[in-house]
Motif scaffolding. Structure first.
Motif, short mmCIF file in Angstrom:
data_model
loop_
_atom_site.label_atom_id
_atom_site.label_comp_id
_atom_site.label_asym_id
_atom_site.label_seq_id
_atom_site.Cartn_x
_atom_site.Cartn_y
_atom_site.Cartn_z
N PHE A 300 0.85 -1.39 -0.03
CA PHE A 300 0.06 0.07 -0.08
C PHE A 300 0.69 1.33 0.13
O PHE A 300 1.77 1.17 0.79
CB PHE A 300 -1.06 0.01 1.28
CG PHE A 300 -1.64 1.36 1.27
CD1 PHE A 300 -2.80 1.47 0.70
CD2 PHE A 300 -1.31 2.15 2.10
CE1 PHE A 300 -3.62 2.74 0.74
CE2 PHE A 300 -1.88 3.69 2.23
CZ PHE A 300 -2.89 3.64 1.62
N GLN A 302 0.09 5.57 -0.55
CA GLN A 302 -0.80 6.73 -0.88
C GLN A 302 -0.89 6.91 -2.35
O GLN A 302 0.18 6.98 -2.92
CB GLN A 302 -0.65 7.87 -0.01
CG GLN A 302 -0.70 7.70 1.37
CD GLN A 302 -2.14 7.87 1.89
OE1 GLN A 302 -3.06 7.90 0.98
NE2 GLN A 302 -2.39 7.81 3.07
N TYR A 312 1.08 14.59 5.00
CA TYR A 312 1.97 14.22 6.10
C TYR A 312 2.55 15.42 6.93
O TYR A 312 2.94 15.39 7.99
CB TYR A 312 3.10 13.31 5.45
CG TYR A 312 2.74 12.10 4.94
CD1 TYR A 312 1.42 11.40 5.60
CD2 TYR A 312 3.60 11.29 4.26
CE1 TYR A 312 1.00 10.25 5.05
CE2 TYR A 312 3.01 9.99 3.86
CZ TYR A 312 1.97 9.28 4.27
OH TYR A 312 1.31 8.09 3.74
N TYR A 331 -2.25 1.94 12.79
CA TYR A 331 -2.76 1.82 11.02
C TYR A 331 -1.51 2.27 10.29
O TYR A 331 -1.92 3.20 9.51
CB TYR A 331 -4.05 2.32 10.97
CG TYR A 331 -5.16 2.16 12.04
CD1 TYR A 331 -5.88 0.80 11.54
CD2 TYR A 331 -5.38 2.97 12.99
CE1 TYR A 331 -7.00 0.54 12.62
CE2 TYR A 331 -6.29 2.56 13.92
CZ TYR A 331 -7.30 1.30 13.70
OH TYR A 331 -8.30 1.15 14.38
N THR A 332 -0.34 2.07 10.76
CA THR A 332 0.83 2.59 9.93
C THR A 332 0.98 2.29 8.57
O THR A 332 1.89 2.91 7.90
CB THR A 332 2.08 2.22 10.93
OG1 THR A 332 3.27 3.08 10.59
CG2 THR A 332 2.65 0.77 10.91
N GLY A 333 0.55 1.17 8.07
CA GLY A 333 0.61 0.89 6.57
C GLY A 333 2.25 0.28 6.44
O GLY A 333 2.49 -0.38 7.30
N THR A 336 4.88 5.03 6.61
CA THR A 336 5.61 6.28 6.10
C THR A 336 5.33 7.28 6.87
O THR A 336 6.17 8.06 7.17
CB THR A 336 4.68 6.68 4.63
OG1 THR A 336 3.37 5.89 4.80
CG2 THR A 336 5.36 5.85 3.36
N GLU A 352 0.30 -2.25 12.65
CA GLU A 352 -0.51 -2.36 11.36
C GLU A 352 -0.95 -3.94 11.44
O GLU A 352 -0.01 -4.71 11.68
CB GLU A 352 0.30 -1.86 10.03
CG GLU A 352 0.30 -2.51 9.04
CD GLU A 352 -1.09 -2.16 8.03
OE1 GLU A 352 -1.55 -0.89 8.36
OE2 GLU A 352 -1.86 -2.84 7.58
N SER A 353 -2.11 -4.10 10.57
CA SER A 353 -2.42 -5.61 10.43
C SER A 353 -1.89 -6.31 9.46
O SER A 353 -1.95 -7.75 9.32
CB SER A 353 -4.07 -5.63 10.39
OG SER A 353 -4.38 -5.14 9.35
N VAL A 354 -1.29 -5.83 8.40
CA VAL A 354 -0.91 -6.44 7.06
C VAL A 354 0.50 -6.89 7.29
O VAL A 354 1.51 -5.76 7.37
CB VAL A 354 -0.97 -5.64 5.94
CG1 VAL A 354 -0.49 -6.28 4.82
CG2 VAL A 354 -2.64 -5.35 5.75
N GLY A 378 -0.58 -6.62 13.71
CA GLY A 378 -1.54 -7.48 14.52
C GLY A 378 -2.69 -6.42 14.40
O GLY A 378 -2.73 -5.39 13.71
N ASP A 379 -3.90 -7.18 14.60
CA ASP A 379 -5.30 -6.32 14.53
C ASP A 379 -5.21 -5.37 15.77
O ASP A 379 -4.86 -5.84 16.85
CB ASP A 379 -6.28 -7.47 14.77
CG ASP A 379 -7.77 -6.61 14.70
OD1 ASP A 379 -7.63 -5.68 14.91
OD2 ASP A 379 -8.76 -7.41 14.50
N MET A 380 -5.63 -3.96 15.36
CA MET A 380 -5.21 -2.84 16.44
C MET A 380 -6.02 -3.32 17.55
O MET A 380 -5.39 -3.13 18.80
CB MET A 380 -5.73 -1.72 15.78
CG MET A 380 -5.43 -0.65 16.50
SD MET A 380 -3.74 -0.07 16.41
CE MET A 380 -3.29 -0.41 14.72
N ASP A 401 -4.57 6.87 11.59
CA ASP A 401 -4.95 6.78 10.13
C ASP A 401 -5.70 5.63 9.86
O ASP A 401 -5.32 4.73 9.29
CB ASP A 401 -3.72 7.12 9.47
CG ASP A 401 -4.28 7.23 7.99
OD1 ASP A 401 -5.49 7.55 7.51
OD2 ASP A 401 -3.17 7.26 7.00
N PRO A 402 -6.88 5.37 10.36
CA PRO A 402 -7.55 4.03 10.26
C PRO A 402 -8.19 3.88 8.78
O PRO A 402 -8.20 5.09 8.10
CB PRO A 402 -8.65 4.28 11.21
CG PRO A 402 -9.04 5.45 11.38
CD PRO A 402 -7.61 6.39 11.20
N PRO A 403 -8.68 2.82 8.28
CA PRO A 403 -9.21 2.79 7.27
C PRO A 403 -11.02 3.30 7.13
O PRO A 403 -11.09 4.08 8.14
CB PRO A 403 -9.62 1.12 6.71
CG PRO A 403 -9.37 0.72 8.24
CD PRO A 403 -8.50 1.30 9.16
#
Ligand code: SAM
Length: 470
Positions: A300, A302, A312, A331-333, A336, A352-354, A378-380, A401-403
């Motif tokens: 991911f 932006q 930012y 939710y850091t992705g 960045t 971040e979960s991914v 992990g899942d937040m 910075d959530p979805p």
């Protein structure tokens, strides 16, 4: 008359008065109810044919335009109106910004019941077209046909297309000539690939029957000049695959990363598939303020790099760091924001979960010689618990910075339990942001709010809010 037909109504000469959620414009029916319209601009006077009636509103379509709004402008794109991508292209840019700002303010005050500080005007984009760094196009043997084409008795030839899904028609693809969202060589690559595939009888995908070879093509461009092209194929066919990939490599030597994936699943997500590098690197680089970010096919990043930089900077500015703070970037992705603020903080923790995103975040931090960031997968709502805080420390500032769905209520509650001095809330959906802010209102005051336009010609808007502990 069927019940469905009986629900349809025509309202004549109604003025379109507003533009709102999901990009629909708004008019008032003579009975006082709101009518949502997908194809008008505030200021138009139109006849409306309704197709849906609910207790509080109608949904309809403008069928006759008696007066055209002075907020209108000519859409740049020949596909406007059919393509679902840039719904506001017929509205002047300053008016788009006005309605985006209004949407954010309405959500914060009506949903969040937030007492707003003086609102800083929305930050518009310098580049209102060709601003995206990533596009994904779909191949289809079922090109979407215009009414004239359907009614004509001419032979329409093959119906191969490479473009976007038509909204509401999952198996029909709009064949694109020029898309105004990504800079060249995006259009040149797409059009050359389509022509070559047709000339060489490479089969375009059929979604309904799940047949064909060519499925999707992703193009990523970057401010460093790197270009990634990734082809998604439905099945293995070495000869045809290499024929097309060699053609792409020879015709566009500027491509620095040429990759493919073979995906025989029913859906075309590639996150659980192996991506294979055919030529060049398996990644490209994006650069921001001297930081380099390695981006692979699944990463991911932006999609509007210029406006992401602005977003930012606002986030960092709102955080007001002095160099001594422990910062959490939720939710850091690919980390960045964490890396962008790291120089001004004592330490930054990203969650971040991914897993792939966290691998990339760690790699990028190393590449950028940033030693005061740590990343966790992990899942937040599970990771962000008391034990995590005990282990990593009490943050002075939380950036979140959530979805689009916003934060889980347990995550909001945990922020309230931790009670950092400042929270900077970055959001791509001000409605869920407002909902979350309402939960925090007793403990946090909104100090600043700044909307940013990341996606000109669409109704999407990003919003950054600074909260301070009361
Ligand atoms: C809007 S993006 C923010 C990315 C990053 N801040 C940036 O600017 O590139 C939201 C991120 O939240 C992640 N995410 C979604 N749900 C999550 C969850 N329940 N727990 C942790 N991360 C999640 C997504 O994978 C995505 O990377």
């Amino acid at each position: 008359m069927s019940r469905k037909k009986a629900r349809k109504q025509v309202f004549e000469n109604v003025e379109v008065i507003d533009a709102g959620a999901k990009g629909k414009t708004i008019a008032k029916a003579p009975d006082g109810k709101v009518i949502f319209l997908p194809n008008a601009v505030p200021g138009d006077v139109v006849d409306v044919q309704t197709f849906k009636k609910r207790k509080a509103f109608y949904e309809g379509k403008a069928t006759v335009f008696h007066k055209l709004s002075d907020k209108r402008t000519l859409p740049a794109c020949e596909h406007f109106g059919t393509c679902g991508g840039c719904k506001w292209q017929d509205m002047g840019y300053k008016h788009q910004l006005f309605y985006k700002q209004k949407e954010v303010t309405n959500n914060l005050t009506r949903i969040g019941h937030i007492e707003l500080p003086e609102v800083t005007p929305i930050l518009g984009a310098e580049n209102q077209y060709f601003y995206r760094n990533k596009m994904e196009f779909s191949f289809s043997d079922s090109r979407w046909l215009t009414l004239e084409e359907i009614q004509s008795d001419k032979d329409l030839g093959d119906r191969n297309a490479l473009g976007f899904h038509i909204p509401g028609m999952w198996d029909k693809i709009l064949d694109l000539n020029t898309c105004h969202l990504q800079a060249d060589p995006s259009n040149a690559i797409r059009n050359a690939v389509k022509q070559f595939a047709i000339e060489n009888e490479l089969e375009f995908f059929n979604t309904r029957n799940q047949t064909g070879l060519l499925r999707t093509m992703m193009i990523r461009t970057s401010s460093t000049g790197d270009i990634m092209v990734m082809l998604q194929l439905f099945k293995e066919d070495k000869a045809k695959r290499e024929l097309l990939l060699d053609f792409i490599a020879e015709t566009f030597p500027q491509i620095t990363s040429l990759q493919y994936v073979i995906n025989g699943k029913a859906n075309d997500t590639i996150y659980d598939q192996d991506v294979i590098c055919y030529k060049g690197n398996d990644h490209i680089f994006e650069e921001m303020e001297g930081l380099r970010f390695k981006i692979n096919a699944k990463s991911f990043y932006q999609t509007n790099s210029d406006q992401a930089f602005e977003l930012y900077k606002i986030t960092r500015n709102f955080a007001g760091l002095t160099g001594n703070e422990l910062v959490y970037d939720l939710y850091t992705g690919t980390g960045t924001i964490a890396q962008f603020v790291a120089k001004q903080a004592s330490k930054v923790i990203g969650v971040e979960s991914v897993p792939d995103a966290i691998t990339a975040a760690k790699e990028n931090a190393q590449l950028n010689n940033i030693n005061n960031v740590e990343f966790f997968v992990g899942d937040m709502k599970q990771v962000f618990n008391d034990e995590f805080i005990e282990t990593h420390g009490q943050p002075d500032v939380i950036i979140t910075d959530p979805p689009r769905d916003g934060m889980h209520k347990d995550v909001v509650q945990q922020i309230l339990n931790i009670a950092p001095k400042k929270v900077v809330y970055v959001s791509c959906n001000s409605a869920t942001q407002a909902r979350d802010l309402a939960l925090m209102d007793a403990q946090y005051k909104v100090i600043k709010t700044q909307a940013v336009d990341m996606f000109p010609q669409t109704f999407h808007v990003e919003n950054v809010v600074l909260l301070e502990r009361r």
